[in-house]
Write an enzyme that holds these catalytic residues in place. Structure first.
Site, mmCIF file in Angstrom:
data_model
loop_
_atom_site.group_PDB
_atom_site.id
_atom_site.type_symbol
_atom_site.label_atom_id
_atom_site.label_comp_id
_atom_site.label_asym_id
_atom_site.label_seq_id
_atom_site.Cartn_x
_atom_site.Cartn_y
_atom_site.Cartn_z
ATOM 1 N N HIS A 155 -28.415 -52.294 10.993
ATOM 2 C CA HIS A 155 -29.178 -51.363 10.155
ATOM 3 C C HIS A 155 -29.437 -50.104 10.962
ATOM 4 C CE1 HIS A 155 -32.847 -50.825 7.213
ATOM 5 N NE2 HIS A 155 -32.277 -49.667 7.535
ATOM 6 N N HIS A 165 -28.566 -45.783 10.303
ATOM 7 C CA HIS A 165 -27.953 -44.729 9.468
ATOM 8 C C HIS A 165 -27.354 -43.703 10.408
ATOM 9 C CE1 HIS A 165 -30.227 -46.084 5.810
ATOM 10 N NE2 HIS A 165 -31.036 -46.557 6.754
ATOM 11 N N GLU A 187 -39.195 -52.267 1.709
ATOM 12 C CA GLU A 187 -39.647 -51.376 2.792
ATOM 13 C C GLU A 187 -40.968 -50.766 2.348
ATOM 14 O OE1 GLU A 187 -37.162 -47.937 3.453
ATOM 15 O OE2 GLU A 187 -37.995 -47.550 5.456
ATOM 16 N N ASP A 225 -32.618 -48.365 12.616
ATOM 17 C CA ASP A 225 -32.761 -47.578 11.378
ATOM 18 C C ASP A 225 -32.333 -46.121 11.586
ATOM 19 O OD1 ASP A 225 -33.259 -47.224 8.696
ATOM 20 O OD2 ASP A 225 -35.440 -47.419 8.820
ATOM 21 N N ASP A 226 -33.248 -45.278 12.060
ATOM 22 C CA ASP A 226 -32.956 -43.855 12.290
ATOM 23 C C ASP A 226 -33.483 -43.508 13.678
ATOM 24 O OD1 ASP A 226 -32.035 -43.015 9.471
ATOM 25 O OD2 ASP A 226 -33.916 -44.084 9.114
HETATM 26 N N1 ADE Z 1 -32.256 -43.477 4.649
HETATM 27 C C1 ADE Z 1 -32.323 -43.348 5.980
HETATM 28 N N2 ADE Z 1 -33.296 -44.112 6.479
HETATM 29 C C2 ADE Z 1 -33.853 -44.769 5.434
HETATM 30 C C3 ADE Z 1 -34.889 -45.717 5.296
HETATM 31 N N3 ADE Z 1 -35.588 -46.171 6.341
HETATM 32 N N4 ADE Z 1 -35.198 -46.145 4.061
HETATM 33 C C4 ADE Z 1 -34.530 -45.703 3.008
HETATM 34 N N5 ADE Z 1 -33.543 -44.819 3.074
HETATM 35 C C5 ADE Z 1 -33.196 -44.357 4.282
HETATM 36 ZN ZN ZN Z 2 -32.652 -47.859 6.646
#
Ligand code: ADE
Ligand code: ZN
Length: 332
Positions: free
Chosen positions: A14, A16, A197, A275-276
């Protein structure tokens, strides 16, 4: 962030690719492409990496995609992620991309795929990690857009192994995307979705029952529904949990309130992911180290998280076994 424990070999499930855009790289790509950013200098941009909820983050995340224009920008972005991820123990990565975030601003899908493809194909040789893409549909856009996108992804089947669902969650339940996910299944693509989430447990049920997802991304709010927890445990549905993301986007106030340990104690197939990472303060092992400290995780917990990650991956069985053997041989 310093790490008190060495990283274990792990799969990242997970992350992006757009969320790996570090402010320094955003600035240098903007300069290379002549893209105007509304931040006068790097420190001003760095200060913007501070959020109140998912939408406040998404606003900046989409804004900064403006610096990604040419194949080499996407290749440089992925290369920078692989360098950092490999140093944190990542041996296999199933990476999200948001094609509509690029096609919607006039960057052709071919440009995105050419750049990412180049970096992904050489990742094994350069970084000792295998990498594939999962193309996410933006759930806050018309599902018809997703239906148009799906057939355009099929020529990239060597790179794109599945589809996902992301962006603003509340108000955009999974069942809106039932038809495109059914088509993706007919094409033999894997299916995952962000659910639970910020959205309620009903969205997790819907992702499982209406979209047929094989993993749930985040899934934190599943714990509010005991019958959902029982289902996730019985079927060992993997959850791709992202602790520093949850903290940065304020679904928890403090990391010691994070549900990861409760998930593990309930017998759920939880994994830890970034995640990011450029936006939330850490890559994969930074997340593991942070929850280790905050939740008092043991070596046994960390091994279970790493094992879960390979088992939950979409790798062929033989590759999973090879990674699990390397993990068993790695020191804690
Ligand atoms: N796009 C990028 N990060 C995200 C996240 N944590 N939740 C939903 N969409 C996303
Ligand atoms: Zn995500």
């Amino acid at each position: 962030m310093s790490s008190p424990v060495p990283p274990l070999p792990t799969a990242e499930l997970h992350v992006h690719i757009e969320g790996t855009l570090e402010p320094e790289l955003a600035f240098s790509l903007a300069a290379r492409n002549g893209t105007r950013l509304r931040y006068a200098h790097l420190d001003a941009l760095r200060r913007a990496y501070s959020f109140t909820d998912l939408q406040s983050f998404l606003d900046l995340y989409y804004e900064l995609t403006a610096v990604l224009q040419r194949p080499e920008d996407f290749a440089d972005l992925a290369e920078a992620y692989f360098t950092r991820a490999a140093a944190q123990g990542v041996r296999h990565a199933e990476v999200f991309v948001d094609p509509q975030a690029h096609t919607g601003r006039g960057v052709p899908l071919e440009v995105v795929m050419e750049g990412l493809g180049e970096a992904f194909r050489r990742a094994e040789a350069r970084h000792g990690l295998s990498a594939r893409l999962i193309a996410c549909f933006l759930r806050d856009r018309d599902p018809a857009e997703a239906e148009d996108l799906l057939p355009r992804l099929l020529p990239y089947r060597d790179l794109v192994i599945g589809v996902g669902l992301d962006s603003a969650e509340v108000g955009f339940p999974p069942e809106l995307f039932e038809r495109v996910f059914a088509r993706a299944a007919d094409e033999g693509l894997h299916r995952v979705a962000h659910a639970g989430e910020e959205g309620p447990p009903a969205y997790v049920w819907s992702a499982l029952d209406r979209l047929g997802v094989e993993r749930v991304d985040h899934g934190n709010r599943s714990l509010e529904d005991p019958s959902l927890v029982a289902r996730l445990r019985e079927e060992q549905v993997p959850l791709t949990v992202c602790p520093l993301s949850n903290l940065a986007l304020r679904s928890i106030d403090r990391l010691d309130a994070h549900p990861l340990r409760r998930m593990l104690d309930a017998g759920l197939a939880a994994t830890v992911n970034s995640d990011d990472p450029a936006y939330f303060g850490g890559y994969l092992h930074d997340n593991v180290a942070a929850v280790t400290r905050a939740l008092g995780l043991t070596d046994g917990h960390r091994r279970r998280l790493a094992e879960n990650s390979f088992r939950a991956s979409f790798l062929p069985e033989a590759d999973k076994e090879r990674h699990l053997a390397a993990l068993a041989a790695a020191r804690s």
